[in-house]
Enzyme design. Structure first.
Site, PDB file in Angstrom:
ATOM      1  N   ASP A  15       0.840  -0.961   0.074  1.00 40.97           N
ATOM      2  CA  ASP A  15       0.004  -0.016  -0.182  1.00 40.97           C
ATOM      3  C   ASP A  15       0.738   1.140  -0.104  1.00 40.97           C
ATOM      4  OD1 ASP A  15      -1.632   2.229   0.656  1.00 40.97           O
ATOM      5  OD2 ASP A  15      -2.802   1.002   2.122  1.00 40.97           O
ATOM      6  N   TYR A 232       1.318   0.943  14.722  1.00 40.59           N
ATOM      7  CA  TYR A 232       0.565   0.783  13.834  1.00 40.59           C
ATOM      8  C   TYR A 232       0.901   1.243  12.462  1.00 40.59           C
ATOM      9  CZ  TYR A 232      -3.423   1.018  10.995  1.00 40.59           C
ATOM     10  OH  TYR A 232      -4.599   0.842   9.917  1.00 40.59           O
ATOM     11  N   LYS A 235      -2.760  -2.713   8.164  1.00 35.76           N
ATOM     12  CA  LYS A 235      -2.784  -3.842   7.983  1.00 35.76           C
ATOM     13  C   LYS A 235      -1.837  -4.585   6.806  1.00 35.76           C
ATOM     14  CE  LYS A 235      -5.128  -6.065  11.355  1.00 35.76           C
ATOM     15  NZ  LYS A 235      -4.278  -7.149  12.042  1.00 35.76           N
TER      16      LYS A 235
HETATM   17  P1  13P Z   1      -5.142  -0.615   4.715  1.00 40.87           P
HETATM   18  O1  13P Z   1      -4.329  -1.419   5.527  1.00 40.87           O
HETATM   19  O2  13P Z   1      -5.787  -1.162   3.711  1.00 40.87           O
HETATM   20  O3  13P Z   1      -4.330   0.548   4.472  1.00 40.87           O
HETATM   21  O4  13P Z   1      -6.329   0.077   6.027  1.00 40.87           O
HETATM   22  C1  13P Z   1      -6.185   0.774   7.027  1.00 40.87           C
HETATM   23  C2  13P Z   1      -7.309   1.226   7.731  1.00 40.87           C
HETATM   24  O5  13P Z   1      -7.015   1.795   8.486  1.00 40.87           O
HETATM   25  C3  13P Z   1      -8.663   1.229   7.205  1.00 40.87           C
HETATM   26  O6  13P Z   1      -9.469   1.514   8.086  1.00 40.87           O
HETATM   27 MG    MG Z   2      -3.980   2.010   2.946  1.00 41.44          MG
HETATM   28 MG    MG Z   3      -5.117  -2.134   2.317  1.00 37.09          MG
END
Ligand code: 13P
Ligand code: MG
Ligand code: MG
Ligand code: 13P
Length: 370
Positions: A15, A232, A235
């Site tokens: 990402d 953090y 994800k």
């Molecule tokens: P991503 O990991 O897809 O960037 O999503 C992060 C998030 O906080 C979605 O609410």
């Molecule tokens: Mg994202």
């Molecule tokens: Mg993502």
């Protein structure tokens, strides 16, 4: 006799900036990646490639003959992500460079933020494969469907009726906390295997081998960004490569494993449980509470390393009922609001205010009177 030439499939993703928020991918980022990989194909570093996205994750599907963990291939992917990050910064996209944990490349992209699944094999007479790509979830999300595909005869008829699959498969499982792996043989060690696979926040299937000849059957990305960064950073939306037919699960057996929208970690702020919804690529644009988590499946026939495809499998109406169920489950889970088990248990949360709140209220905590 010279060894027949192996082809390597490398799926590397990151990402590098969301459009809008964490919803999807801006087309200019895809163009940056397309151009860079075309140059690499012309220079013969790659045999072939496809650029796609699942939600806000940029997915590089590459074939080459340099084997897994090759520094040149990993550097190519890293450079693409850096270039795409610069484009994301120019466009002021959201969280530009989100998954890149380092400023410089150090030889292997693993441990630097992007997710990576790779496998090398000698192409069969016909080589159908499926690349699964997910958003708003984490690597353990594939434990259940991979078990279904390669270990569960109620999913995969071939385990029972196909002589070339009847011996079963070996599962490589990674303990992401202690960074060590164990290989377990299925069906003989199925109950041991499920002790681990059933705890997907810590134990993740990363490779599956056909038992008879030890040939690779599936490979998943197992990088956990939150463990790598210690804070953090979004994800670690995972990818999975599955070889199909002729000694492996049929295409339809591999896809059938996603007909049940099981609960996975991820969703809003990477801190909730929600159903994994299989969708067509154009529908991988998580919006409701930044979700629910999505998975797409691209089918290819490999032809001497050339990717003939993709077929966008989950666009099929036979997954409509799964999607409807997923949305019923999403609704049900959402009604828990900030309560577990919708909210993840404390140790798995990517965001938390607990330390600050505890510190502020420290003096007000008293021993309970008996
Ligand atoms: P991503 O990991 O897809 O960037 O999503 C992060 C998030 O906080 C979605 O609410
Ligand atoms: Mg994202
Ligand atoms: Mg993502
Ligand atoms: P065909 O006989 O159409 O090749 O199908 C075989 C198969 O594997 C179907 O699951």
């Amino acid at each position: 006799m010279p060894k027949p030439r192996e082809i390597t499939v490398s799926v590397i993703k990151a990402d590098v900036g969301g459009w809008v928020g964490h919803a999807t991918m801006h087309h200019e980022l895809m163009q940056v990646a397309e151009r860079a990989l075309l140059v690499a194909k012309k220079s013969k570093l790659l045999v072939d490639f496809r650029v796609t996205h699942c939600g806000d994750d940029l997915e590089l599907i590459m074939t080459h003959t340099r084997g897994t963990e090759n520094p040149k291939i990993h550097k190519l992917a890293w450079d693409v992500f850096m270039k795409a990050t610069r484009k994301a910064q120019q466009l002021k996209l959201y969280a530009a460079g989100q998954d890149l944990l380092s400023d410089s490349f150090s030889g292997n992209i693993k441990g630097m933020g992007p997710g990576c699944a790779e496998m090398s094999f000698v192409e069969r007479k016909s080589e159908p494969l499926i690349i699964f790509m997910a958003d708003k979830t984490s690597p353990g999300a594939y434990n259940l469907p991979v078990f279904r595909m390669f270990g569960d005869p109620f999913n995969t008829a071939g385990l029972v009726i196909d002589p070339s699959m009847h011996d079963g498969f070996t599962f490589g499982v990674l303990d992401v906390l202690e960074n060590r792996e164990v290989r377990l043989s299925c069906p003989e060690e199925m109950y041991d295997l499920l002790v681990f696979l059933g705890a997907p926040s810590r134990y993740m299937v990363h490779t599956v081998y056909r038992k008879k000849v030890g040939e690779v059957a599936a490979a998943a990305s197992t990088q956990k960004l939150n463990l790598m960064a210690g804070r953090y950073v979004g994800k670690d939306d995972p990818v999975l490569i599955v070889r199909t037919q002729s000694g492996f699960p049929a295409v339809g057996e591999a896809l059938e494993a996603f007909a049940f929208p099981h609960l996975v970690e991820g969703w809003m702020r990477g801190s909730h449980h929600g159903p994994l919804m299989p969708v067509a690529t154009e529908d991988a644009q998580p919006t409701r509470f930044d979700g629910p988590p999505r998975v797409i499946a691209h089918g290819f026939q490999l032809n001497r390393g050339i990717l003939v495809g993709p077929v966008d499998f989950f666009g099929d109406p036979s997954f409509d009922l799964t999607r409807q169920r997923a949305m019923d489950i999403a609704d049900y889970m959402r009604r828990h609001g900030p309560f577990e088990p919708h909210r993840l248990p404390l140790a798995e949360m990517e965001y938390t205010t607990l330390p600050q709140v505890k510190e502020r209220l420290e003096k007000r905590f008293k021993k309970p009177k008996d």
